[in-house]
Scaffold this motif. Structure first.
Motif, PDB file in Angstrom:
ATOM      1  N   LEU A 196      13.423  57.858   8.851  1.00  0.00           N
ATOM      2  CA  LEU A 196      12.610  59.285   9.506  1.00  0.00           C
ATOM      3  C   LEU A 196      12.017  58.784  10.934  1.00  0.00           C
ATOM      4  CD1 LEU A 196      13.528  62.525  10.152  1.00  0.00           C
ATOM      5  CD2 LEU A 196      11.421  62.863   9.059  1.00  0.00           C
ATOM      6  N   CYS A 199      14.232  55.977  13.203  1.00  0.00           N
ATOM      7  CA  CYS A 199      14.798  57.955  14.358  1.00  0.00           C
ATOM      8  C   CYS A 199      14.016  57.816  15.131  1.00  0.00           C
ATOM      9  CB  CYS A 199      15.734  58.872  13.583  1.00  0.00           C
ATOM     10  SG  CYS A 199      17.011  58.027  11.556  1.00  0.00           S
ATOM     11  N   ILE A 252      17.544  66.408  18.481  1.00  0.00           N
ATOM     12  CA  ILE A 252      17.398  65.623  17.549  1.00  0.00           C
ATOM     13  C   ILE A 252      17.639  66.800  16.666  1.00  0.00           C
ATOM     14  CG2 ILE A 252      16.190  65.666  15.095  1.00  0.00           C
ATOM     15  CD1 ILE A 252      16.755  62.786  17.239  1.00  0.00           C
ATOM     16  N   TYR A 254      17.266  68.022  12.450  1.00  0.00           N
ATOM     17  CA  TYR A 254      17.824  67.613  11.314  1.00  0.00           C
ATOM     18  C   TYR A 254      17.821  68.905  10.120  1.00  0.00           C
ATOM     19  CZ  TYR A 254      15.396  66.315   7.415  1.00  0.00           C
ATOM     20  OH  TYR A 254      14.572  65.891   5.946  1.00  0.00           O
ATOM     21  N   TRP A 285      21.418  64.161  18.941  1.00  0.00           N
ATOM     22  CA  TRP A 285      22.005  63.692  17.991  1.00  0.00           C
ATOM     23  C   TRP A 285      21.567  64.716  16.663  1.00  0.00           C
ATOM     24  CZ3 TRP A 285      23.467  58.839  17.214  1.00  0.00           C
ATOM     25  CH2 TRP A 285      23.860  58.077  18.280  1.00  0.00           C
ATOM     26  N   ILE A 287      20.362  64.323  12.794  1.00  0.00           N
ATOM     27  CA  ILE A 287      19.491  63.264  11.319  1.00  0.00           C
ATOM     28  C   ILE A 287      20.315  63.755  10.159  1.00  0.00           C
ATOM     29  CG2 ILE A 287      17.383  62.243  10.482  1.00  0.00           C
ATOM     30  CD1 ILE A 287      16.440  62.653  12.984  1.00  0.00           C
ATOM     31  N   ASP A 289      19.774  64.102   6.719  1.00  0.00           N
ATOM     32  CA  ASP A 289      19.596  63.298   5.129  1.00  0.00           C
ATOM     33  C   ASP A 289      19.592  64.259   4.289  1.00  0.00           C
ATOM     34  OD1 ASP A 289      17.463  63.252   3.225  1.00  0.00           O
ATOM     35  OD2 ASP A 289      15.679  63.739   4.225  1.00  0.00           O
ATOM     36  N   VAL A 315      22.749  60.262  12.561  1.00  0.00           N
ATOM     37  CA  VAL A 315      22.538  59.266  10.985  1.00  0.00           C
ATOM     38  C   VAL A 315      21.641  59.487  10.366  1.00  0.00           C
ATOM     39  CG1 VAL A 315      20.289  57.816  11.118  1.00  0.00           C
ATOM     40  CG2 VAL A 315      21.086  58.426  13.781  1.00  0.00           C
ATOM     41  N   LEU A 317      20.775  59.545   6.004  1.00  0.00           N
ATOM     42  CA  LEU A 317      19.110  58.852   5.442  1.00  0.00           C
ATOM     43  C   LEU A 317      19.695  58.972   4.252  1.00  0.00           C
ATOM     44  CD1 LEU A 317      16.396  60.747   7.338  1.00  0.00           C
ATOM     45  CD2 LEU A 317      18.017  58.689   7.986  1.00  0.00           C
ATOM     46  N   MET A 333      19.180  53.948   6.154  1.00  0.00           N
ATOM     47  CA  MET A 333      19.290  54.854   7.345  1.00  0.00           C
ATOM     48  C   MET A 333      20.683  54.094   7.870  1.00  0.00           C
ATOM     49  SD  MET A 333      17.433  53.861  10.056  1.00  0.00           S
ATOM     50  CE  MET A 333      18.109  54.791  11.672  1.00  0.00           C
TER      51      MET A 333
END
Length: 481
Positions: A196, A199, A252, A254, A285, A287, A289, A315, A317, A333
């Motif tokens: 993270l 990123c 971002i 998340y 973007w 992320i 998880d 991305v 993770l 990642m």
């Protein structure tokens, strides 16, 4: 100014007599250095010659010379033909005054991290059943790695991690998560938190906006806040993270779509595609998880967002801390091809390959089928424990509550509005229990957001009935209002 021999004797002999495990040379050096720093030995003072000093202190001349030479190297004294003279220090420190500590503004408001206990207490969220890990197999594979690779493992590895492990992860993701990627798209990190942070380095500047789930994983909030990002909490419902207006797109987004932490909801396919489309249109973007994706107890695993459309701005993770054991500290990642190509030179600057034996051991563990077999065994164990914990909660709790958590993962969340869940968790530690307070996962907590996050991965089912009764007493004790 010469220093009298009797004064030196009174100053140094006690230090030599009570050396506290130090050699005579080191004890003499420390005593002289401290006397200079404290001002007992004044600047320009001339010490007796080494022969005289050795005789005065009843030590060898070599001991005296070695101590004086070290002081000269560090600039405390100057050795001259006439003898050894105390140097003039630029400024003498004020002894006994502790420094005034002022942490950086951006870390003062970080969410408070959970206390880690070893051995772990019952109900600690996010911990697997480490006593079921096949230690003998791991040890054998690790010995094979050292036997085959030898001293080559002692040097730096590739910045992105051991290629063999990245290839093993790529094959596993293709089979288990529907993600088809090349080795170059994968970077090995020290856990998902490290991924993270990477990123953030790659994609964000201070002041960038980041959306996080509300409630959501505190590690993500802490990482964003510590990097100087503007963090906004986006509510979560039964379909996962809701989609807010994108008039000012965040840099971002998340999210933990496979098993939202801490509420346990699974993001619906419609919501995933909606967020993907919004991110593409806004230039944001995502992320992803993939928390607890390996532990689904009903139906097939839910596909990852990274594998739902070609070249999405996602991305991905992952970590082995939850599936194997926490101290392994290996995460990874997966970047889309364009980002992987652009980031390659930066990653070479930011990372240094290490933990090579552990990475290669893990690669063999995956390649030889041990990882898949371990996951299957743990799914059976955790499915059974979740059912048993639900039964214990149903029997042991009489107050109004809701049990959240879905059909997977390593924890259940107990929503109990109107309690001081911070006090409950604090008192629970005295009984060997370590649930987390649900309110801590909110950026803006309220009385309605209180509850407990109960990890069952590391806790024997035999402890559930008594532990739930203890929590019930504490919940009743700390009702608000």
């Amino acid at each position: 100014m010469n220093i009298p021999e009797d004064a030196l004797q009174a100053l140094l002999r006690p230090a030599l007599a009570e050396r506290n495990g130090l050699t005579r040379q080191r004890a003499l050096y420390v005593a002289l250095r401290d006397a200079i720093l404290e001002g007992t030995l004044k600047a320009h003072s001339l010490l007796p010659g080494s022969r005289v000093l050795a005789k005065t202190l009843a030590v060898s001349r070599n001991t005296v010379n070695a101590a004086l030479e070290q002081l000269a190297i560090e600039g405390f004294v100057q050795r001259e033909r006439q003898g050894t003279r105390v140097s003039t220090l630029a400024s003498a420190p004020v002894v006994g005054n502790a420094p005034v500590v002022s942490l950086a503004q951006r870390v003062r408001t970080l969410p408070q991290g959970a206390t880690r206990n070893s051995p772990a207490l019952a109900f600690t969220p996010g911990l697997p059943a480490v006593n079921y890990f096949p230690m003998a197999t791991w040890r054998r594979l690790n010995e094979r790695v050292w036997r085959n690779e030898g001293s080559a493992l002692l040097g730096y590895g590739e910045s992105g991690g051991e290629r063999r492990l990245r290839a093993a992860i790529a094959r596993h993701l293709a089979l288990a998560r529907g993600i088809h990627c090349e080795v170059e798209q994968i970077v090995i990190t020290e856990g998902a938190q490290d991924a993270l942070m990477l990123c953030i380095h790659l994609l964000c500047d201070p002041g960038s906006r980041a959306w996080v789930e509300e409630p959501g994983y505190n590690g993500a909030k802490s990482a964003f806040l510590a990097a100087g990002l503007h963090v906004e909490g986006i509510p979560v419902d039964e379909e996962g993270m809701t989609l807010a207006a994108l008039e000012t797109p965040p840099r971002i987004i998340y999210t933990s779509p496979s098993h939202q932490y801490p509420l346990g909801y699974v993001m619906s396919a419609a919501r995933r595609l909606q967020i993907l489309d919004a991110a593409i249109r806004a230039g944001s973007w995502i992320i992803e998880d993939d928390y607890d994706s390996e532990f689904r107890y009903l139906g097939d695993p839910v596909p990852a967002m990274l594998g739902m459309t070609p070249d999405p701005p996602v991305v991905y993770l992952g970590t082995f801390s939850k599936t194997l054991f926490p101290s392994l500290r290996i995460g990874f990642m997966v970047m889309p091809p364009a980002l992987a190509h652009a980031a390659a030179p930066v990653i070479n600057s930011l990372l240094r390959g290490g933990h090579r034996s552990e990475q290669l051991t893990l690669a063999h563990f995956i390649e030889d089928g041990h990882y898949a077999r371990h996951l299957a065994a743990m799914r059976r164990l955790y499915r059974k424990r979740q059912v048993q914990l639900r039964e214990a909660l149903q029997t042991g709790l009489s107050m109004e509550h809701r049990v959240l958590g879905g059909d997977g993962g390593l924890h259940l969340t107990l929503s109990v509005p109107g309690i001081n869940d911070l006090a409950v968790t604090r008192e629970a530690r005295g009984f060997g229990l370590a649930p987390h307070a649900l309110s801590r996962f909110y950026l803006q907590p309220s009385p309605a957001s209180s509850g407990l996050v109960l990890g069952y991965g590391n806790t024997s089912a035999s402890l559930f009935p008594g532990s739930v009764r203890t929590l019930a007493r504490l919940i009743t004790q700390f009702q608000v209002g």
